[in-house]
Design a protein around this motif. Sequence first.
Motif, PDB file in Angstrom:
ATOM      1  N   ASN A 284       0.829  -1.208   0.000  1.00 29.94           N
ATOM      2  CA  ASN A 284       0.000   0.000   0.000  1.00 29.94           C
ATOM      3  C   ASN A 284       0.860   1.252   0.000  1.00 29.94           C
ATOM      4  OD1 ASN A 284       0.581   0.720   2.898  1.00 29.94           O
ATOM      5  ND2 ASN A 284      -0.227  -1.349   3.120  1.00 29.94           N
ATOM      6  N   GLY A 285       0.193   2.382  -0.180  1.00 29.82           N
ATOM      7  CA  GLY A 285       0.862   3.670  -0.092  1.00 29.82           C
ATOM      8  C   GLY A 285       1.962   3.833  -1.134  1.00 29.82           C
ATOM      9  N   PRO A 286       3.073   4.511  -0.750  1.00 30.22           N
ATOM     10  CA  PRO A 286       4.157   4.759  -1.703  1.00 30.22           C
ATOM     11  C   PRO A 286       4.728   3.481  -2.301  1.00 30.22           C
ATOM     12  CG  PRO A 286       4.493   6.007   0.310  1.00 30.22           C
ATOM     13  CD  PRO A 286       3.335   5.114   0.559  1.00 30.22           C
ATOM     14  N   LYS A 287       4.702   2.371  -1.529  1.00 27.62           N
ATOM     15  CA  LYS A 287       5.217   1.112  -2.076  1.00 27.62           C
ATOM     16  C   LYS A 287       4.362   0.628  -3.236  1.00 27.62           C
ATOM     17  CE  LYS A 287       7.567  -0.765   1.908  1.00 27.62           C
ATOM     18  NZ  LYS A 287       7.339  -1.557   3.104  1.00 27.62           N
ATOM     19  N   LEU A 288       3.043   0.797  -3.087  1.00 28.48           N
ATOM     20  CA  LEU A 288       2.160   0.395  -4.183  1.00 28.48           C
ATOM     21  C   LEU A 288       2.424   1.266  -5.401  1.00 28.48           C
ATOM     22  CD1 LEU A 288      -0.080  -1.448  -5.092  1.00 28.48           C
ATOM     23  CD2 LEU A 288      -1.739   0.161  -4.225  1.00 28.48           C
ATOM     24  N   ALA A 289       2.727   2.555  -5.157  1.00 28.90           N
ATOM     25  CA  ALA A 289       3.062   3.440  -6.273  1.00 28.90           C
ATOM     26  C   ALA A 289       4.283   2.908  -7.002  1.00 28.90           C
ATOM     27  CB  ALA A 289       3.319   4.854  -5.765  1.00 28.90           C
ATOM     28  N   MET A 290       5.308   2.441  -6.209  1.00 30.68           N
ATOM     29  CA  MET A 290       6.512   1.890  -6.838  1.00 30.68           C
ATOM     30  C   MET A 290       6.169   0.673  -7.683  1.00 30.68           C
ATOM     31  SD  MET A 290       8.880   1.960  -3.544  1.00 30.68           S
ATOM     32  CE  MET A 290      10.577   2.070  -3.716  1.00 30.68           C
ATOM     33  N   VAL A 291       5.352  -0.238  -7.131  1.00 33.99           N
ATOM     34  CA  VAL A 291       5.013  -1.464  -7.858  1.00 33.99           C
ATOM     35  C   VAL A 291       4.249  -1.132  -9.128  1.00 33.99           C
ATOM     36  CG1 VAL A 291       3.670  -3.583  -7.755  1.00 33.99           C
ATOM     37  CG2 VAL A 291       5.056  -2.920  -5.825  1.00 33.99           C
ATOM     38  N   LYS A 292       3.287  -0.188  -9.008  1.00 34.05           N
ATOM     39  CA  LYS A 292       2.489   0.163 -10.185  1.00 34.05           C
ATOM     40  C   LYS A 292       3.346   0.780 -11.269  1.00 34.05           C
ATOM     41  CE  LYS A 292      -2.163   0.307  -8.834  1.00 34.05           C
ATOM     42  NZ  LYS A 292      -3.445   0.877  -9.015  1.00 34.05           N
ATOM     43  N   LEU A 293       4.223   1.696 -10.841  1.00 38.20           N
ATOM     44  CA  LEU A 293       5.091   2.360 -11.821  1.00 38.20           C
ATOM     45  C   LEU A 293       5.987   1.321 -12.485  1.00 38.20           C
ATOM     46  CD1 LEU A 293       6.177   4.974 -13.066  1.00 38.20           C
ATOM     47  CD2 LEU A 293       7.856   5.057 -11.247  1.00 38.20           C
ATOM     48  N   ALA A 294       6.583   0.417 -11.663  1.00 39.59           N
ATOM     49  CA  ALA A 294       7.498  -0.571 -12.225  1.00 39.59           C
ATOM     50  C   ALA A 294       6.769  -1.516 -13.167  1.00 39.59           C
ATOM     51  CB  ALA A 294       8.175  -1.348 -11.107  1.00 39.59           C
ATOM     52  N   SER A 295       5.528  -1.900 -12.830  1.00 40.93           N
ATOM     53  CA  SER A 295       4.795  -2.805 -13.717  1.00 40.93           C
ATOM     54  C   SER A 295       4.556  -2.154 -15.065  1.00 40.93           C
ATOM     55  CB  SER A 295       3.442  -3.177 -13.118  1.00 40.93           C
ATOM     56  OG  SER A 295       3.615  -3.825 -11.910  1.00 40.93           O
ATOM     57  N   SER A 296       4.131  -0.869 -15.041  1.00 37.99           N
ATOM     58  CA  SER A 296       3.865  -0.242 -16.339  1.00 37.99           C
ATOM     59  C   SER A 296       5.172  -0.009 -17.088  1.00 37.99           C
ATOM     60  CB  SER A 296       3.071   1.050 -16.174  1.00 37.99           C
ATOM     61  OG  SER A 296       3.715   1.909 -15.287  1.00 37.99           O
ATOM     62  N   MET A 297       6.279   0.257 -16.345  1.00 34.37           N
ATOM     63  CA  MET A 297       7.578   0.417 -17.023  1.00 34.37           C
ATOM     64  C   MET A 297       7.993  -0.879 -17.689  1.00 34.37           C
ATOM     65  SD  MET A 297       9.816   2.646 -14.386  1.00 34.37           S
ATOM     66  CE  MET A 297      11.361   2.262 -15.165  1.00 34.37           C
ATOM     67  N   ARG A 298       7.757  -2.010 -16.986  1.00 32.95           N
ATOM     68  CA  ARG A 298       8.120  -3.299 -17.567  1.00 32.95           C
ATOM     69  C   ARG A 298       7.417  -3.531 -18.888  1.00 32.95           C
ATOM     70  NH1 ARG A 298       8.688  -8.574 -14.176  1.00 32.95           N
ATOM     71  NH2 ARG A 298      10.648  -8.130 -13.189  1.00 32.95           N
ATOM     72  N   LEU A 299       6.116  -3.200 -18.900  1.00 28.45           N
ATOM     73  CA  LEU A 299       5.357  -3.395 -20.134  1.00 28.45           C
ATOM     74  C   LEU A 299       5.958  -2.560 -21.259  1.00 28.45           C
ATOM     75  CD1 LEU A 299       2.916  -4.573 -21.576  1.00 28.45           C
ATOM     76  CD2 LEU A 299       1.594  -2.641 -20.803  1.00 28.45           C
ATOM     77  N   VAL A 300       6.236  -1.273 -20.945  1.00 30.99           N
ATOM     78  CA  VAL A 300       6.769  -0.389 -21.989  1.00 30.99           C
ATOM     79  C   VAL A 300       8.150  -0.867 -22.453  1.00 30.99           C
ATOM     80  CG1 VAL A 300       7.611   1.938 -22.422  1.00 30.99           C
ATOM     81  CG2 VAL A 300       5.439   1.596 -21.298  1.00 30.99           C
ATOM     82  N   ILE A 301       8.988  -1.297 -21.498  1.00 32.32           N
ATOM     83  CA  ILE A 301      10.333  -1.750 -21.868  1.00 32.32           C
ATOM     84  C   ILE A 301      10.249  -2.998 -22.756  1.00 32.32           C
ATOM     85  CG2 ILE A 301      12.459  -2.741 -20.967  1.00 32.32           C
ATOM     86  CD1 ILE A 301      12.060  -1.004 -18.494  1.00 32.32           C
ATOM     87  N   LEU A 302       9.381  -3.933 -22.370  1.00 28.73           N
ATOM     88  CA  LEU A 302       9.291  -5.166 -23.156  1.00 28.73           C
ATOM     89  C   LEU A 302       8.744  -4.890 -24.550  1.00 28.73           C
ATOM     90  CD1 LEU A 302       8.022  -7.598 -20.411  1.00 28.73           C
ATOM     91  CD2 LEU A 302      10.209  -7.679 -21.581  1.00 28.73           C
ATOM     92  N   ILE A 303       7.727  -4.017 -24.620  1.00 30.24           N
ATOM     93  CA  ILE A 303       7.190  -3.661 -25.941  1.00 30.24           C
ATOM     94  C   ILE A 303       8.277  -2.970 -26.756  1.00 30.24           C
ATOM     95  CG2 ILE A 303       5.547  -2.195 -27.155  1.00 30.24           C
ATOM     96  CD1 ILE A 303       3.530  -2.762 -25.035  1.00 30.24           C
ATOM     97  N   GLY A 304       9.018  -2.061 -26.096  1.00 33.04           N
ATOM     98  CA  GLY A 304      10.098  -1.364 -26.788  1.00 33.04           C
ATOM     99  C   GLY A 304      11.160  -2.331 -27.274  1.00 33.04           C
ATOM    100  N   LEU A 305      11.449  -3.351 -26.456  1.00 34.14           N
ATOM    101  CA  LEU A 305      12.456  -4.342 -26.846  1.00 34.14           C
ATOM    102  C   LEU A 305      12.004  -5.108 -28.088  1.00 34.14           C
ATOM    103  CD1 LEU A 305      15.069  -5.880 -26.101  1.00 34.14           C
ATOM    104  CD2 LEU A 305      13.659  -7.451 -24.813  1.00 34.14           C
ATOM    105  N   VAL A 306      10.751  -5.583 -28.064  1.00 30.89           N
ATOM    106  CA  VAL A 306      10.245  -6.350 -29.213  1.00 30.89           C
ATOM    107  C   VAL A 306      10.249  -5.484 -30.459  1.00 30.89           C
ATOM    108  CG1 VAL A 306       8.200  -7.437 -30.176  1.00 30.89           C
ATOM    109  CG2 VAL A 306       8.875  -7.940 -27.855  1.00 30.89           C
ATOM    110  N   VAL A 307       9.759  -4.243 -30.304  1.00 31.09           N
ATOM    111  CA  VAL A 307       9.685  -3.341 -31.445  1.00 31.09           C
ATOM    112  C   VAL A 307      11.074  -3.109 -32.047  1.00 31.09           C
ATOM    113  CG1 VAL A 307       9.493  -0.867 -31.825  1.00 31.09           C
ATOM    114  CG2 VAL A 307       7.526  -2.127 -31.075  1.00 31.09           C
ATOM    115  N   ASN A 308      12.063  -2.886 -31.159  1.00 31.51           N
ATOM    116  CA  ASN A 308      13.380  -2.583 -31.699  1.00 31.51           C
ATOM    117  C   ASN A 308      14.122  -3.814 -32.202  1.00 31.51           C
ATOM    118  OD1 ASN A 308      13.247   0.098 -31.593  1.00 31.51           O
ATOM    119  ND2 ASN A 308      14.498   0.371 -29.761  1.00 31.51           N
ATOM    120  N   LEU A 309      13.794  -4.994 -31.665  1.00 28.42           N
ATOM    121  CA  LEU A 309      14.428  -6.205 -32.196  1.00 28.42           C
ATOM    122  C   LEU A 309      13.951  -6.490 -33.602  1.00 28.42           C
ATOM    123  CD1 LEU A 309      14.420  -8.682 -29.182  1.00 28.42           C
ATOM    124  CD2 LEU A 309      16.403  -7.760 -30.328  1.00 28.42           C
ATOM    125  N   PHE A 310      12.682  -6.157 -33.895  1.00 28.51           N
ATOM    126  CA  PHE A 310      12.141  -6.519 -35.199  1.00 28.51           C
ATOM    127  C   PHE A 310      11.977  -5.329 -36.138  1.00 28.51           C
ATOM    128  CE2 PHE A 310      11.102  -9.997 -32.456  1.00 28.51           C
ATOM    129  CZ  PHE A 310      11.417 -11.089 -33.245  1.00 28.51           C
TER     130      PHE A 310
END
Lengths: 219, 317
Positions: free
Chosen positions: B217-243
Motif C-alpha cells: 500500500n501507499g508509496p510502495k504500491l506506487a513503486m510497484v504500479k510504476l514498475a509494472s507499467s515500465m516493464r510493459l513499456v520496456i518489453l514492448i520497446g524491446l520487441v519493437v526494436n528487435l524486429f
Amino acid sequence: MSVGSFTSLFYFDIGAFLFFTMAIAWRKSLFGQVRLLRANAIALFLLGLLSGIYAKDAALIGLSIVILLVRAYGIPTIIARAIPHSGDQWESTRVVNTTASILIVAAITAFAYILTEPLVALNPTKRIASLPVGVSALLIAVFLIVTRRRIATQLIAFALFDNAISACAFVLTEGVPLVVESGALLDVLLLIFVLVALASNMRSQTQSMDIAELRELHE
Amino acid sequence: MSYLSLILQITLIVVISPLIGQLMIKIKSKAEGRRGPSLLQGVRELGKLLKKGEINPIGTGSAFALAPAIYLVSTLVLSAIIPLIALKLPGSSNYDLFWVVGILLIGTIALGLGGLDTATAFGGMGASRELMVAALIEPSILMAIYALSIRANSSNIFKIVHATLSNPQQIASPQSALALIGLVIVVVAEAGRIPIDNPSTHLELTMIHEAMVLEVNGPKLAMVKLASSMRLVILIGLVVNLFFPIGISYSTSSVGSIILGIVALVIKVSLLAGLLAFVEVFLAKLRLFRVPELLAGSFVFGFLAVTASYFLPVIKA
C-alpha cells in the motif's frame, strides 16, 4: 523472378505451411482445425504456384490450381460434414494432451531435420534444404492419426499427410506429374468420401463415434 | 553525451510508462463503447498513492519491506541496458539478451517473496502463480533469444538490433516471424496482460499479479504500479526494436538523431501498445490450467524458429 526473391518467398511460404501444420496439433475446435487445414492447403498451392512461375512451367501452375480447388476447397468442405453441427464440436478427449502434443511436434521437427540431413547433403541446394519441413509435416500427420479420437481430426490428419507428401514433391522435384497427382487426389477424395459416409452412418446408429463408447462392435 | 542519452532513456521510460498504460485503458474503453479515464489518470493515481501513509501487515519482515524497491530498481536497470533510443549506450557491448531474462526474474522473485512474506492466502496464491508463469516463460524467452542471436551471430542486444538495421530483409524470414510470435506471447505473459492475467480486476480466483501485491500500500504500491507499467513499456520497446528498429539513433553524438530516436520509440511503442489493447478486447482470460498450454506453444514457436534457422538458412542480400 530472381533466385534470391524466389528463395525467400519459397521459405516464407514453407514456413507458413509448417506453422499451420503445428497449429492443427494445437487447436481443439474441430471447425478451427478444418480452417487450418484450408490454410495449410493454400500454403501448398502457393508453393506450387511459386515454383511454376519461377520455372515458367504452365503444367505446374495448372497442377497447383487443381490443388487449390481440391485440397483447399473440396476436401475440407467434405470433412466439415463429418463434424456434428449440433453437439460436441470440440476435441476434448485426446490420447496425448495438448501441451504434450505441441512439445512432441517440436521434437518431431528436430527429428525430421536430423533424418533428412543425409538426403539434403546429396544435392544441397537452397530449395532442397527445406525438405525437413515436408518430412516433419508427414510425421506430425502420423502422430495426429495415432493420438486423436474424433473422426474429423483423423480425416484432417489424413488429408494433412497427403499435403505433406505433395510438399515434399514440390521441394524435391518441382512437383509430381499431373497424372500421378490427379490419381492421388482421386484416391484421397474417394477415401474421405467413404469415411465421411461411414462416420455419419455410425453416428446416426450409435450417437457416438468414440471407439471406447461403442459396445456393439467390440470384439 | 552518451551518459546524457542514457539518463534521457531512463527518464523517458519513467515518464511515458504511466501514460502508455493509460492509453491502453483508453483504447480498450473506446473499443468497448465507453469514454474511459483521461490519459493523466495514471500519474494522478501515482501522486495520490505517494501522499498516503504506509501500513505494514503484522509479522512481515524485510522481504515485504524491500520487495517493491527491488522490483522498481531492477526495472530501472532494465531500462538502461536495452537499445531503446540509441544503438550505443555506455557499456552497450556487454549487455546480453540473457541479462534481460535474469533482471526480469530478479524483480519477479523479489515481489514473489514479498507476497509470501505477508502470509495471507492471496499473497501466497498470487506469488505461486506468478512464479509458475515466470518459470514457464523463461525457456520460451531463451529459445526466442537463441533464434534471434543465430541471425546476428551474437546474443548482444545492441548487435542484434544493429544487424537487423543493416540488413532489414532478414526480418522477412520465417524464423523471424516465428520468433516474433513467440516473443509477443512471452511479453504478454510477463507483463500480466489478457489472456494470462487481467490487470484491471481484483477477482479472487483469477488474479495473479494483483493477488501477490494485495497487501502492498501507499508509496510502495506506487513503486510497484510504476514498475509494472515500465516493464510493459520496456518489453514492448524491446520487441519493437528487435524486429522494427526504424528511427533508432546510430550514435549518441548528434542531438537531432537522439530526438528522432525518442520520437520514433514513443510512436512505435504507442502503436504496438494500442494494438495489444485493441486485441485484448476480443480475448477472454485463459483458465490457469491452460496457461502452460499457451506458454508451451510460445516455447515451440521459439524452438521452430531455431530449427528453421538451420534448414531455412538466412538469405544474404
